[in-house]
Design a protein around this motif. Structure first.
Motif, PDB file in Angstrom:
ATOM      1  N   ILE A   1       0.843  -1.203   0.000  1.00  0.00           N
ATOM      2  CA  ILE A   1       0.000   0.000   0.000  1.00  0.00           C
ATOM      3  C   ILE A   1       0.873   1.246   0.000  1.00  0.00           C
ATOM      4  O   ILE A   1       0.627   2.209  -0.746  1.00  0.00           O
ATOM      5  CB  ILE A   1      -0.944  -0.009   1.216  1.00  0.00           C
ATOM      6  N   PHE A   2       1.902   1.231   0.836  1.00  0.00           N
ATOM      7  CA  PHE A   2       2.816   2.377   0.946  1.00  0.00           C
ATOM      8  C   PHE A   2       3.464   2.684  -0.405  1.00  0.00           C
ATOM      9  O   PHE A   2       3.493   3.838  -0.850  1.00  0.00           O
ATOM     10  CB  PHE A   2       3.875   2.084   2.000  1.00  0.00           C
ATOM     11  N   LEU A   3       3.982   1.659  -1.076  1.00  0.00           N
ATOM     12  CA  LEU A   3       4.679   1.864  -2.348  1.00  0.00           C
ATOM     13  C   LEU A   3       3.731   2.347  -3.440  1.00  0.00           C
ATOM     14  O   LEU A   3       4.109   3.157  -4.296  1.00  0.00           O
ATOM     15  CB  LEU A   3       5.382   0.578  -2.781  1.00  0.00           C
ATOM     16  N   LYS A   4       2.490   1.874  -3.410  1.00  0.00           N
ATOM     17  CA  LYS A   4       1.503   2.341  -4.390  1.00  0.00           C
ATOM     18  C   LYS A   4       1.131   3.799  -4.123  1.00  0.00           C
ATOM     19  O   LYS A   4       0.864   4.562  -5.060  1.00  0.00           O
ATOM     20  CB  LYS A   4       0.262   1.449  -4.362  1.00  0.00           C
ATOM     21  N   TYR A   5       1.127   4.165  -2.858  1.00  0.00           N
ATOM     22  CA  TYR A   5       0.863   5.565  -2.510  1.00  0.00           C
ATOM     23  C   TYR A   5       2.035   6.444  -2.956  1.00  0.00           C
ATOM     24  O   TYR A   5       1.834   7.559  -3.464  1.00  0.00           O
ATOM     25  CB  TYR A   5       0.613   5.702  -1.011  1.00  0.00           C
ATOM     26  N   VAL A   6       3.259   5.951  -2.795  1.00  0.00           N
ATOM     27  CA  VAL A   6       4.444   6.667  -3.305  1.00  0.00           C
ATOM     28  C   VAL A   6       4.312   6.874  -4.810  1.00  0.00           C
ATOM     29  O   VAL A   6       4.566   7.958  -5.342  1.00  0.00           O
ATOM     30  CB  VAL A   6       5.743   5.892  -2.985  1.00  0.00           C
TER      31      VAL A   6
ATOM     32  N   HIS B   1       7.729  21.742   4.852  1.00  0.00           N
ATOM     33  CA  HIS B   1       8.770  20.764   5.171  1.00  0.00           C
ATOM     34  C   HIS B   1       9.136  20.072   3.875  1.00  0.00           C
ATOM     35  O   HIS B   1       8.258  19.567   3.158  1.00  0.00           O
ATOM     36  CB  HIS B   1       8.229  19.760   6.184  1.00  0.00           C
ATOM     37  N   THR B   2      10.411  20.058   3.522  1.00  0.00           N
ATOM     38  CA  THR B   2      10.859  19.456   2.268  1.00  0.00           C
ATOM     39  C   THR B   2      11.266  18.011   2.500  1.00  0.00           C
ATOM     40  O   THR B   2      12.088  17.718   3.382  1.00  0.00           O
ATOM     41  CB  THR B   2      12.039  20.248   1.680  1.00  0.00           C
ATOM     42  N   GLU B   3      10.685  17.109   1.706  1.00  0.00           N
ATOM     43  CA  GLU B   3      10.911  15.674   1.911  1.00  0.00           C
ATOM     44  C   GLU B   3      10.988  14.949   0.568  1.00  0.00           C
ATOM     45  O   GLU B   3      10.525  15.446  -0.455  1.00  0.00           O
ATOM     46  CB  GLU B   3       9.745  15.059   2.709  1.00  0.00           C
ATOM     47  N   THR B   4      11.544  13.736   0.601  1.00  0.00           N
ATOM     48  CA  THR B   4      11.527  12.860  -0.569  1.00  0.00           C
ATOM     49  C   THR B   4      10.149  12.213  -0.698  1.00  0.00           C
ATOM     50  O   THR B   4       9.304  12.326   0.197  1.00  0.00           O
ATOM     51  CB  THR B   4      12.573  11.746  -0.435  1.00  0.00           C
ATOM     52  N   SER B   5       9.954  11.499  -1.797  1.00  0.00           N
ATOM     53  CA  SER B   5       8.675  10.815  -2.032  1.00  0.00           C
ATOM     54  C   SER B   5       8.319   9.902  -0.867  1.00  0.00           C
ATOM     55  O   SER B   5       7.203   9.956  -0.329  1.00  0.00           O
ATOM     56  CB  SER B   5       8.746   9.981  -3.317  1.00  0.00           C
ATOM     57  N   GLU B   6       9.253   9.066  -0.463  1.00  0.00           N
ATOM     58  CA  GLU B   6       8.955   8.074   0.566  1.00  0.00           C
ATOM     59  C   GLU B   6       8.762   8.722   1.931  1.00  0.00           C
ATOM     60  O   GLU B   6       7.927   8.278   2.717  1.00  0.00           O
ATOM     61  CB  GLU B   6      10.051   7.016   0.609  1.00  0.00           C
ATOM     62  N   ALA B   7       9.521   9.762   2.205  1.00  0.00           N
ATOM     63  CA  ALA B   7       9.356  10.454   3.485  1.00  0.00           C
ATOM     64  C   ALA B   7       8.002  11.159   3.536  1.00  0.00           C
ATOM     65  O   ALA B   7       7.348  11.195   4.583  1.00  0.00           O
ATOM     66  CB  ALA B   7      10.487  11.458   3.686  1.00  0.00           C
TER      67      ALA B   7
ATOM     68  N   ALA C   1       5.342  10.142   1.874  1.00  0.00           N
ATOM     69  CA  ALA C   1       4.317   9.093   1.894  1.00  0.00           C
ATOM     70  C   ALA C   1       4.199   8.398   3.244  1.00  0.00           C
ATOM     71  O   ALA C   1       3.268   7.604   3.446  1.00  0.00           O
ATOM     72  CB  ALA C   1       4.620   8.063   0.807  1.00  0.00           C
ATOM     73  N   VAL C   2       5.130   8.677   4.165  1.00  0.00           N
ATOM     74  CA  VAL C   2       5.013   8.090   5.509  1.00  0.00           C
ATOM     75  C   VAL C   2       3.686   8.474   6.149  1.00  0.00           C
ATOM     76  O   VAL C   2       3.101   7.705   6.914  1.00  0.00           O
ATOM     77  CB  VAL C   2       6.197   8.541   6.400  1.00  0.00           C
ATOM     78  N   HIS C   3       3.185   9.669   5.807  1.00  0.00           N
ATOM     79  CA  HIS C   3       1.885  10.098   6.331  1.00  0.00           C
ATOM     80  C   HIS C   3       0.782   9.487   5.462  1.00  0.00           C
ATOM     81  O   HIS C   3       0.076  10.185   4.726  1.00  0.00           O
ATOM     82  CB  HIS C   3       1.803  11.619   6.341  1.00  0.00           C
ATOM     83  N   VAL C   4       0.674   8.174   5.537  1.00  0.00           N
ATOM     84  CA  VAL C   4      -0.279   7.443   4.697  1.00  0.00           C
ATOM     85  C   VAL C   4      -1.709   7.833   5.098  1.00  0.00           C
ATOM     86  O   VAL C   4      -2.088   7.679   6.266  1.00  0.00           O
ATOM     87  CB  VAL C   4      -0.090   5.919   4.857  1.00  0.00           C
TER      88      VAL C   4
END
Length: 817
Positions: free
Chosen positions: A81-86, A422-428, A430-433
């Protein structure tokens, strides 16, 4: 009538101006609106169809999506789910702003319950009305007894620049198509939110009285009819008091407060090890009227890399200067190096590596929370609750100093003016799923208890599934029969035209059938109730597309029935050919009458005689094997059908069938039910069939194949077939059994033995974390409901002092027998 805002403290404006910066630049404070209508104009400039213009050239469209069971997913499913959200986030360019909002709003509880409670008034006075009243008590308890019920909705709002409405239409049509595909890949659905629905969210935040309570179903029509603007209807009647630093107050004409609103933001200095639990816990706090929003803006990668390189260069220059300074003092830098500086350089290098090596995009994000309360004390309590929930994850939440802008950026309108980022990468990012637990609230449907994750009631409509077939699986004593009876009672109360049929192996359903004035038909040697297994109508079919003929379908059935009744193992090709020939021969005249002349309907006597008349020795052997079932001691199926089903509730009691003909008896009854389904379909009536201990039907291959086909074509006949068993291994060992279970879109799984859990998990793709709800220590009436691809942990206890419990308590029935 316009309501003017109370004057704003100029010192406050100055303070706001000082605090708000963008990339080191001071920004002028937003214009302070002078009227309540102007506050609404801040939110929306123009609208057409489902598109809102929220700035000079900025347009937005909102979508509502169904939640996903992320909270109960195992590690593998959660990661998927996390990766699909990314992937969803990465699919957007820097021209699109993404806003994810969880809107928790109150609705009058009595109004909410109307869509789910049983209509007692339209039931006859007596047992049925009493049951409906008790079911309503269970529903009331599950929904709650407070004046208002909080309803959670999840939105994703996209905003993008367009020079005209026509250009915006094209842009958002493409975005909507992409969103539909991405959310489908996530395993959920999405729909466009209408302008009226977005108006409601905006109106109901700023107004004490909701649009629904005002009786306004179309705000644009209502405004036009009353000679007003939409802004007039959206604006609160109360005065908006903006004098306070950290909340907005609505006051009526007498100066009494009517509502308090507070907007807060999540401190962008987030912990490095933050998990999905933070945002999940923030959006599932109970008993708070609130909106939680993540604003996400994709950044242009090349620009970000240039900025990072420039920043890294500056930090390295700073480090070099420190090294030179220390060297002049005879000290090596590595001995007293600046840890803060080194950590900053490491972070930048890691970020650059993520972008270059891991194909990560960069996003700017902020998280905002808006709270709504009727009293200031309540607002403070809610604020503490939210701050504490975030604090458990080492995250800080602070009140905003410019409340209107905070609210503007929180509502699902698509605004993106808030400068704390706040500047973040895609995965960071997406942590806020934005997923937690899926709720099911199908109006006017069956109540299945309480969702053990979300704590909300479960109302499911099986007709929404690809097929309505289901199964109930449980070990002995887990409450299987109780749940079946409860489900059947609700069906009879909810859908007055529907029919319910039981195939009862252990005298489980007699009392229920009697309570509803139903009909019990006992099939045994000791009774005069008979069903001819060769009964046939012109509409009889076992194919999904109706491509077979009644004779062909009956032939297939008779092969399985003969195989089950002689109990000598699978029939060979010669025996099947003989049965095929004889069935066609004995039906020749009846078929010629277009199945209308009932006097030509053949029975087992004709079938046995036709076998005897064949030349092949196999035919004579089959005839002899059938003799005791035609003219011997087990001739209960050798008579004309005298069972006349006219009741909407029917129970076939097969508890008295000898074990040697149980499978054959089940097949005869199911075939008879098949004819009932044909008749009910002509009348437009839905039929719910409950087959208990269905593993008995799998005793021989042909019989098992017949049952599998019957279950498969159920939807064609507007039937909902539910098979019930506690012998999971007996079902799983048969290919037809696995097919029946696997094709069922609905399943209720109660407590299981450890040896059976793995099989069930494999059939329904249930994770270990979900399987714990039906593990060995699960309570009665607790388990997992499989609804399509969704898994719902549920608990459905019934108080002992109710008529429902007394009627359905299987333990008591077993004791009395």
């Amino acid at each position: 009538m316009k309501r003017f805002l109370w004057s704003t403290d100029k010192r406050q404006e100055a303070k706001e101006s000082k605090q708000r910066k963008t990339a080191g630049r001071k920004r002028r404070p937003p214009r302070v609106p002078e009227t309540n209508q102007q506050v609404m104009e801040m939110m929306i400039s123009e609208w057409k169809d489902d598109l809102f213009r929220i700035g000079k050239d900025m347009w937005s469209m909102a979508f509502e999506y169904d939640d996903i069971n992320f909270k109960t997913a195992n590690a593998e499913d959660g990661q998927a789910i996390f990766l699909k959200y990314v992937d969803l986030l990465n699919s957007f360019t820097e021209s699109t702003h993404i806003q994810l909002s969880t809107v928790i709003t109150p609705i009058n509880t009595e109004r909410f319950k109307k869509d789910y409670r049983f209509d007692e008034d339209h039931l006859p006075e007596g047992p049925q009305r009493l049951l409906a009243r008790e079911f309503n008590d269970l529903i009331d308890y599950s929904i709650g007894l407070k004046e208002n019920t909080l309803v959670r909705r999840r939105y994703v709002t996209l905003s993008q620049e367009a020079e005209s409405y026509e250009e915006a239409q094209i842009i958002f049509r493409n975005l909507a198509q992409k969103m539909e595909e991405k959310f489908k890949d996530l395993g959920t659905s999405i729909r466009t939110v209408s302008a009226q629905e977005r108006f409601e969210v905006l109106h109901d935040l700023f107004n004490v009285q909701t649009l629904e309570s005002k009786g306004i179903t179309d705000i644009q029509t209502a405004a036009h009819t009353n000679g007003q603007t939409v802004y007039d209807l959206l604006a609160p009647r109360e005065m908006l008091d903006l004098r306070h630093d950290d909340y907005i107050e609505l006051r009526d004409e007498e100066g009494k407060s009517s509502r308090f609103i507070r907007s807060m933001y999540v401190d962008p200095d987030l912990p490095k090890a933050i998990s999905a639990k933070f945002f999940n816990s923030l959006t599932t706090i109970e008993d708070i009227h609130m909106i939680t929003t993540i604003n996400i803006t994709p950044c242009e990668t090349t620009k970000i890399l240039k900025k990072l390189m420039k920043k890294k260069s500056g930090l390295e220059t700073e480090r070099f200067d420190k090294m030179k300074s220390l060297a002049r003092q005879g000290i090596e830098y590595r001995q007293i190096q600046d840890e803060r500086l080194e950590s900053a350089i490491d972070d930048i290098e890691q970020l650059m590596d993520d972008i270059k090596e891991l194909d990560q995009k960069i996003f700017q994000e902020n998280i905002l929370v808006t709270l709504v309360a009727d009293e200031y004390k309540e607002l403070e309590e809610q604020t503490s609750k939210v701050i504490n929930a975030a604090g458990e994850q080492l995250v800080k939440i602070r009140p905003l100093k410019w409340q209107l802008e905070g609210i503007q950026n929180t509502l699902p309108l698509g605004h993106n003016t808030f400068q704390i980022q706040h500047t973040e990468t895609s995965e960071a990012t997406a942590v806020h799923v934005p997923f937690s637990a899926k709720d099911f609230l199908h109006e006017k449907s069956i109540f299945y208890g309480t969702n053990m994750v979300s704590r909300n009631p479960i109302f499911l409509d099986r007709s929404r599934l690809i097929n309505g077939n289901g199964c109930i699986l449980a070990t002995s004593g887990a409450g299987k029969s109780f749940q079946v009876k409860t489900m059947a009672e609700e069906i009879l109360l909810r859908y007055p035209q529907d029919n319910v049929i039981f195939v009862d192996f252990q005298k489980e359903y007699g009392l229920l059938v009697k309570e509803f004035g139903g009909q019990t038909i006992t099939i045994a040697n000791s009774t005069d109730s008979h069903i001819n297994p060769l009964d046939l109508s012109a509409d009889y079919s076992l194919s999904e597309d109706g491509g077979d003929t009644p004779i062909k379908a009956k032939t297939e059935y008779m092969q399985g029935w003969v195989e089950s009744i002689i109990d000598e193992g699978p029939l060979g090709p010669v025996e099947k050919t003989l049965i095929d020939r004889c069935v066609r021969n004995i039906f020749f005249d009846y078929e010629a009458s277009d199945f209308k002349d009932r006097s030509l309907q053949p029975g087992l006597h004709q079938f046995q005689t036709e076998l005897e008349n064949q030349e092949e020795p196999e035919a004579h052997r089959l005839s002899k094997s059938l003799e005791r079932f035609v003219s011997g001691s087990l001739d209960l199926f050798a008579h004309e059908t005298n069972v006349d089903i006219r009741n909407r509730v029917v129970n076939f009691d097969v508890s008295g069938l000898p074990s040697s003909i149980q499978t054959a008896g089940y097949l005869v009854i199911l075939d008879h039910i098949m004819n009932r389904l044909i008749e009910n379909r002509r009348k437009g009536i839905a039929t719910h069939v409950f087959v208990d201990e269905f593993h008995i039907l799998l005793a021989n291959p042909s019989g098992a194949d017949y049952v599998a086909k019957l279950v498969k074509i159920g939807r064609k006949y507007n039937a909902f077939i539910t098979v019930i068993t506690q012998n999971i291994s007996d079902v799983y060992d048969k290919e037809a059994g696995r097919k029946i279970l696997g094709n069922a879109e609905f399943a209720m799984i109660l407590r299981q033995k450890a040896t059976d859990r793995e099989m069930i998990q494999q059939i329904y793709d249930i994770s270990d974390s979900e399987a714990r709800f039906f593990s060995g220590d699960a309570r009665q009436g607790q388990g997992i409901i499989v609804y399509g691809s969704d898994k719902i942990p549920f608990s459905n206890p019934v108080p002992r002092n109710t008529r429902i419990y007394q009627l359905n308590n299987t333990d008591r029935l077993q004791t009395s027998r």
